[in-house]
Motif scaffolding. Structure first.
Motif, mmCIF file in Angstrom:
data_model
loop_
_atom_site.group_PDB
_atom_site.id
_atom_site.type_symbol
_atom_site.label_atom_id
_atom_site.label_comp_id
_atom_site.label_asym_id
_atom_site.label_seq_id
_atom_site.Cartn_x
_atom_site.Cartn_y
_atom_site.Cartn_z
ATOM 1 N N LEU A 87 0.875 -1.168 0.000
ATOM 2 C CA LEU A 87 0.000 0.000 0.000
ATOM 3 C C LEU A 87 0.916 1.222 0.000
ATOM 4 O O LEU A 87 1.721 1.384 0.917
ATOM 5 C CB LEU A 87 -0.907 -0.001 1.223
ATOM 6 N N ALA A 88 0.823 2.040 -1.036
ATOM 7 C CA ALA A 88 1.772 3.139 -1.183
ATOM 8 C C ALA A 88 1.055 4.451 -1.459
ATOM 9 O O ALA A 88 0.003 4.485 -2.117
ATOM 10 C CB ALA A 88 2.756 2.843 -2.310
ATOM 11 N N LYS A 89 1.652 5.520 -0.959
ATOM 12 C CA LYS A 89 1.173 6.872 -1.226
ATOM 13 C C LYS A 89 2.391 7.727 -1.550
ATOM 14 O O LYS A 89 3.261 7.918 -0.699
ATOM 15 C CB LYS A 89 0.424 7.445 -0.019
ATOM 16 N N ARG A 90 2.477 8.177 -2.790
ATOM 17 C CA ARG A 90 3.614 8.994 -3.188
ATOM 18 C C ARG A 90 3.496 10.397 -2.598
ATOM 19 O O ARG A 90 2.378 10.889 -2.405
ATOM 20 C CB ARG A 90 3.694 9.067 -4.721
ATOM 21 N N PRO A 91 4.643 11.027 -2.277
ATOM 22 C CA PRO A 91 6.001 10.572 -2.591
ATOM 23 C C PRO A 91 6.711 9.845 -1.451
ATOM 24 O O PRO A 91 7.823 9.367 -1.642
ATOM 25 C CB PRO A 91 6.724 11.903 -2.867
ATOM 26 N N ASN A 92 6.069 9.728 -0.289
ATOM 27 C CA ASN A 92 6.882 9.329 0.859
ATOM 28 C C ASN A 92 6.153 8.509 1.919
ATOM 29 O O ASN A 92 6.305 8.756 3.114
ATOM 30 C CB ASN A 92 7.489 10.575 1.525
ATOM 31 N N ALA A 93 5.399 7.496 1.500
ATOM 32 C CA ALA A 93 4.771 6.638 2.503
ATOM 33 C C ALA A 93 4.395 5.298 1.875
ATOM 34 O O ALA A 93 3.932 5.248 0.737
ATOM 35 C CB ALA A 93 3.526 7.304 3.088
ATOM 36 N N PHE A 94 4.602 4.228 2.640
ATOM 37 C CA PHE A 94 4.132 2.921 2.210
ATOM 38 C C PHE A 94 4.029 1.981 3.410
ATOM 39 O O PHE A 94 4.602 2.228 4.473
ATOM 40 C CB PHE A 94 5.027 2.294 1.131
ATOM 41 N N LYS A 95 3.271 0.914 3.190
ATOM 42 C CA LYS A 95 3.238 -0.226 4.092
ATOM 43 C C LYS A 95 3.356 -1.470 3.224
ATOM 44 O O LYS A 95 2.619 -1.629 2.249
ATOM 45 C CB LYS A 95 1.929 -0.272 4.887
ATOM 46 N N ILE A 96 4.304 -2.337 3.560
ATOM 47 C CA ILE A 96 4.530 -3.567 2.807
ATOM 48 C C ILE A 96 4.443 -4.743 3.763
ATOM 49 O O ILE A 96 5.106 -4.746 4.803
ATOM 50 C CB ILE A 96 5.908 -3.558 2.111
ATOM 51 N N VAL A 97 3.626 -5.713 3.414
ATOM 52 C CA VAL A 97 3.486 -6.926 4.226
ATOM 53 C C VAL A 97 3.858 -8.121 3.371
ATOM 54 O O VAL A 97 3.313 -8.299 2.279
ATOM 55 C CB VAL A 97 2.046 -7.094 4.763
ATOM 56 N N THR A 98 4.797 -8.939 3.846
ATOM 57 C CA THR A 98 5.141 -10.198 3.190
ATOM 58 C C THR A 98 4.740 -11.323 4.135
ATOM 59 O O THR A 98 5.143 -11.338 5.292
ATOM 60 C CB THR A 98 6.642 -10.280 2.868
ATOM 61 N N ASP A 99 3.955 -12.266 3.629
ATOM 62 C CA ASP A 99 3.361 -13.284 4.486
ATOM 63 C C ASP A 99 3.492 -14.659 3.844
ATOM 64 O O ASP A 99 3.066 -14.874 2.712
ATOM 65 C CB ASP A 99 1.878 -12.956 4.709
ATOM 66 N N SER A 100 4.123 -15.567 4.570
ATOM 67 C CA SER A 100 4.226 -16.957 4.141
ATOM 68 C C SER A 100 4.169 -17.840 5.376
ATOM 69 O O SER A 100 4.129 -17.351 6.512
ATOM 70 C CB SER A 100 5.540 -17.199 3.383
ATOM 71 N N ASP A 101 4.187 -19.153 5.164
ATOM 72 C CA ASP A 101 4.167 -20.068 6.302
ATOM 73 C C ASP A 101 5.420 -19.942 7.157
ATOM 74 O O ASP A 101 5.397 -20.220 8.355
ATOM 75 C CB ASP A 101 4.033 -21.518 5.817
ATOM 76 N N THR A 102 6.527 -19.527 6.554
ATOM 77 C CA THR A 102 7.803 -19.487 7.277
ATOM 78 C C THR A 102 8.151 -18.106 7.808
ATOM 79 O O THR A 102 8.992 -17.992 8.715
ATOM 80 C CB THR A 102 8.954 -19.951 6.361
ATOM 81 N N GLN A 103 7.538 -17.050 7.290
ATOM 82 C CA GLN A 103 7.929 -15.710 7.721
ATOM 83 C C GLN A 103 6.814 -14.706 7.491
ATOM 84 O O GLN A 103 6.127 -14.737 6.470
ATOM 85 C CB GLN A 103 9.192 -15.266 6.977
ATOM 86 N N LEU A 104 6.654 -13.793 8.446
ATOM 87 C CA LEU A 104 5.724 -12.674 8.317
ATOM 88 C C LEU A 104 6.478 -11.396 8.669
ATOM 89 O O LEU A 104 7.070 -11.296 9.746
ATOM 90 C CB LEU A 104 4.528 -12.859 9.250
ATOM 91 N N ARG A 105 6.479 -10.448 7.755
ATOM 92 C CA ARG A 105 7.147 -9.171 7.980
ATOM 93 C C ARG A 105 6.239 -8.031 7.549
ATOM 94 O O ARG A 105 5.544 -8.124 6.537
ATOM 95 C CB ARG A 105 8.454 -9.086 7.182
ATOM 96 N N GLU A 106 6.272 -6.956 8.339
ATOM 97 C CA GLU A 106 5.600 -5.714 7.987
ATOM 98 C C GLU A 106 6.649 -4.615 7.928
ATOM 99 O O GLU A 106 7.493 -4.509 8.816
ATOM 100 C CB GLU A 106 4.523 -5.359 9.019
ATOM 101 N N MET A 107 6.611 -3.813 6.852
ATOM 102 C CA MET A 107 7.561 -2.714 6.684
ATOM 103 C C MET A 107 6.790 -1.419 6.458
ATOM 104 O O MET A 107 5.864 -1.377 5.637
ATOM 105 C CB MET A 107 8.502 -3.007 5.512
#
Length: 261
Positions: A83-103
């Protein structure tokens, strides 16, 4: 790429798939003209369109290959949600059985959070999405998924790394009519499918790592929402009450040891 057995099965069911006339011509002329200008122009057009989007959400069904010491490839699936909003903001979520990360990036701070273990770390960010992506990779070894979609049109070094580029053929991804392109760089090969028409959005991406003799691949099928309008709260990180702040050095140490929760 698919295993030899899978390819044989597809061939038996469908018969050989002839490349398009354009792909044949590109292959024949590769020695003298390894970069087809039409392929580079397609990337430029896609990038220019992405830069017009003030905000967007892209979700990806991703597949990553890992290679065992025996040489066997093992695939793992997961999802990426940006989820991104230019020019300077985002949220990135990567989700799998082995790892979950939020950036998270809010224009001032980049934060990475591991919800399953409750740890987060942050660093002072740069003034834009592209510069923050560069800082995360350069200073902390953090590679954001699908990061090149943010930077192709603004980072000319990406273009200079392309050694070969070709137009493959029109294809269908889900219900979208797309054009298939293939590119080669020194350490990676990559393919991209770009939607036809007024919205030249990337539909699918395949990256092949040539640094590894087994050449594992990363594949992502992309789905776009260009009408989303995220608010500040949607892109801000608020640590849960039981979360613990750690240093970026601790994050890198955990990644080195393969601690993937």
């Amino acid at each position: 790429m698919a295993t030899a057995m899978a390819l044989a099965g597809i061939g038996a069911l469908c018969g050989p798939v002839a490349p398009s006339a354009r792909a044949q011509a590109a292959s024949a002329d590769a020695a003298s003209s390894p970069i087809d200008p039409a392929a580079m122009q397609a990337m430029d057009r896609m990038s220019a369109f992405l830069l017009t989007l003030g905000s967007f959400r892209v979700t990806a069904d991703a597949t990553t290959e890992q290679v065992l010491v025996t040489g066997q490839k093992i695939q793992f699936g997961g999802k990426v949600n940006i989820l991104a909003k230019r020019p300077n903001a985002f949220k990135i979520v990567t989700d799998s059985d082995t790892q979950l990360r939020e950036m998270y990036y809010d224009g001032k701070t980049f934060t990475i959070f591991a919800p399953r273990v409750g740890f987060y770390a942050d660093f002072p960010a740069a003034s834009s999405i592209g510069l923050t992506i560069d800082k995360a990779k350069r200073d902390y070894g953090i590679e954001l998924p699908l990061a090149d979609f943010f930077t192709w049109g603004t980072d000319q070094t990406l273009r200079s790394r392309v050694k070969e580029a070709m137009v493959v053929r029109p294809e269908t991804i889900d219900d979208r009519k797309c054009m298939h392109y293939a590119f080669r760089q020194e350490k990676v090969d990559w393919q991209i499918w770009i939607e036809d028409g007024a919205r030249p959005l990337p539909c699918k991406l395949v990256i092949t790592n040539k640094d590894d003799p087994a050449m594992p691949q990363y594949t992502a099928v992309l789905h776009w929402d260009t009408q989303v309008t995220p608010g500040t709260a949607d892109l801000a990180f608020t640590p849960p009450a039981n979360a613990h702040r750690i240093t970026m050095a601790d994050v890198n140490a955990a990644a080195t040891k393969g601690e993937g929760q």
